[in-house]
Design a protein around this motif. Structure first.
Motif, PDB file in Angstrom:
ATOM      1  N   TYR A 131       0.808  -1.220   0.000  1.00 13.67           N
ATOM      2  CA  TYR A 131       0.000   0.000   0.000  1.00 13.67           C
ATOM      3  C   TYR A 131       0.842   1.271   0.000  1.00 13.67           C
ATOM      4  O   TYR A 131       0.693   2.127  -0.865  1.00 13.67           O
ATOM      5  N   ARG A 132       1.758   1.385   0.958  1.00 11.91           N
ATOM      6  CA  ARG A 132       2.542   2.624   1.067  1.00 11.91           C
ATOM      7  C   ARG A 132       3.409   2.858  -0.174  1.00 11.91           C
ATOM      8  O   ARG A 132       3.426   3.945  -0.734  1.00 11.91           O
ATOM      9  N   GLU A 133       4.121   1.811  -0.606  1.00 10.06           N
ATOM     10  CA  GLU A 133       4.985   1.937  -1.777  1.00 10.06           C
ATOM     11  C   GLU A 133       4.165   2.371  -2.987  1.00 10.06           C
ATOM     12  O   GLU A 133       4.575   3.228  -3.767  1.00 10.06           O
ATOM     13  N   SER A 134       3.002   1.768  -3.140  1.00 12.11           N
ATOM     14  CA  SER A 134       2.154   2.058  -4.297  1.00 12.11           C
ATOM     15  C   SER A 134       1.668   3.500  -4.288  1.00 12.11           C
ATOM     16  O   SER A 134       1.657   4.160  -5.324  1.00 12.11           O
ATOM     17  N   VAL A 135       1.252   3.983  -3.126  1.00 10.73           N
ATOM     18  CA  VAL A 135       0.752   5.360  -3.053  1.00 10.73           C
ATOM     19  C   VAL A 135       1.892   6.348  -3.309  1.00 10.73           C
ATOM     20  O   VAL A 135       1.729   7.308  -4.064  1.00 10.73           O
ATOM     21  N   PHE A 136       3.059   6.094  -2.722  1.00 10.15           N
ATOM     22  CA  PHE A 136       4.201   6.992  -2.962  1.00 10.15           C
ATOM     23  C   PHE A 136       4.604   6.992  -4.442  1.00 10.15           C
ATOM     24  O   PHE A 136       5.005   8.012  -4.979  1.00 10.15           O
ATOM     25  N   GLU A 137       4.482   5.841  -5.074  1.00 11.85           N
ATOM     26  CA  GLU A 137       4.822   5.749  -6.493  1.00 11.85           C
ATOM     27  C   GLU A 137       3.795   6.498  -7.349  1.00 11.85           C
ATOM     28  O   GLU A 137       4.140   7.203  -8.290  1.00 11.85           O
ATOM     29  N   LEU A 138       2.540   6.341  -6.984  1.00 15.22           N
ATOM     30  CA  LEU A 138       1.443   6.963  -7.721  1.00 15.22           C
ATOM     31  C   LEU A 138       1.435   8.483  -7.539  1.00 15.22           C
ATOM     32  O   LEU A 138       1.106   9.233  -8.451  1.00 15.22           O
ATOM     33  N   LEU A 139       1.803   8.925  -6.324  1.00 13.80           N
ATOM     34  CA  LEU A 139       1.768  10.353  -5.987  1.00 13.80           C
ATOM     35  C   LEU A 139       3.155  10.814  -5.544  1.00 13.80           C
ATOM     36  O   LEU A 139       3.405  11.001  -4.352  1.00 13.80           O
TER      37      LEU A 139
END
Length: 173
Positions: A131-139
């Motif tokens: 979750y965290r990695e994905s959100v940081f990557e997306l935003l």
């Protein structure tokens, strides 16, 4: 108390254009929409609508100076593109305790170029793998997610909880 009534009470004989900070926590939105807020709130920099029963941001007016938006404990599940259209200068967004389940729901926040802090605590999305990695990557513009940066360092000034001291060189472990 209804949201419209609460907003008119919070004005305290000021015009909407004179208001920089508005807190209408725990009042009621009758239809899950933002009510009583208009484009006249041009100077609004901080808006808090915690636990008001919002399920949509479609009726959010244009708030060009808004930098901090508290929307925790509502029923918002998506359609967040409204935020980049209406509040292009947001730096802080709290959506904790909402119905956000998927990365596609937060994808709309990519256009909020000034967004530095995003809170999705207690949303279903936090149970996703990576979750965290994905959100940081997306935003990539977001520095702090749920109060912590990518290296798990806590955000330096949690203005909402603290007195709002601006301690930029505060190096806590």
């Amino acid at each position: 108390m209804e949201m419209k009534k609460r907003i008119s009470l919070e004005l305290r004989n000021r015009t909407p254009a004179e208001v920089a900070e508005l807190v209408v926590d725990n009042c009621r939105s009758t239809d899950g929409e933002v009510e009583g807020l208009t484009d006249d709130f041009k100077e609004l920099e901080f808006l808090s609508m915690v636990n008001v029963g919002l399920s949509s941001l479609a009726k959010l007016p244009s708030l060009p100076k808004l930098r901090k938006l508290e929307l925790s404990d509502n029923n918002i599940s998506g359609a967040l593109e409204t935020l980049s259209e209406k509040c292009p200068n947001l730096t802080y967004l709290n959506l904790s305790g909402n119905k956000i389940k998927e990365l596609s729901n937060v994808e709309a926040l990519q256009n909020l170029k000034s967004l530095r802090s995003l809170d999705l605590f207690n949303c279903e999305i936090t149970t996703l793998e990576e979750y965290r990695e994905s959100v940081f990557e997306l935003l990539p513009q977001v520095t702090y997610l749920d109060g912590f940066d990518q290296e798990d360092n806590e955000a330096p000034d949690s203005e909402a909880e603290d007195e709002g001291e601006d301690d930029d060189d505060d190096e806590d472990d």
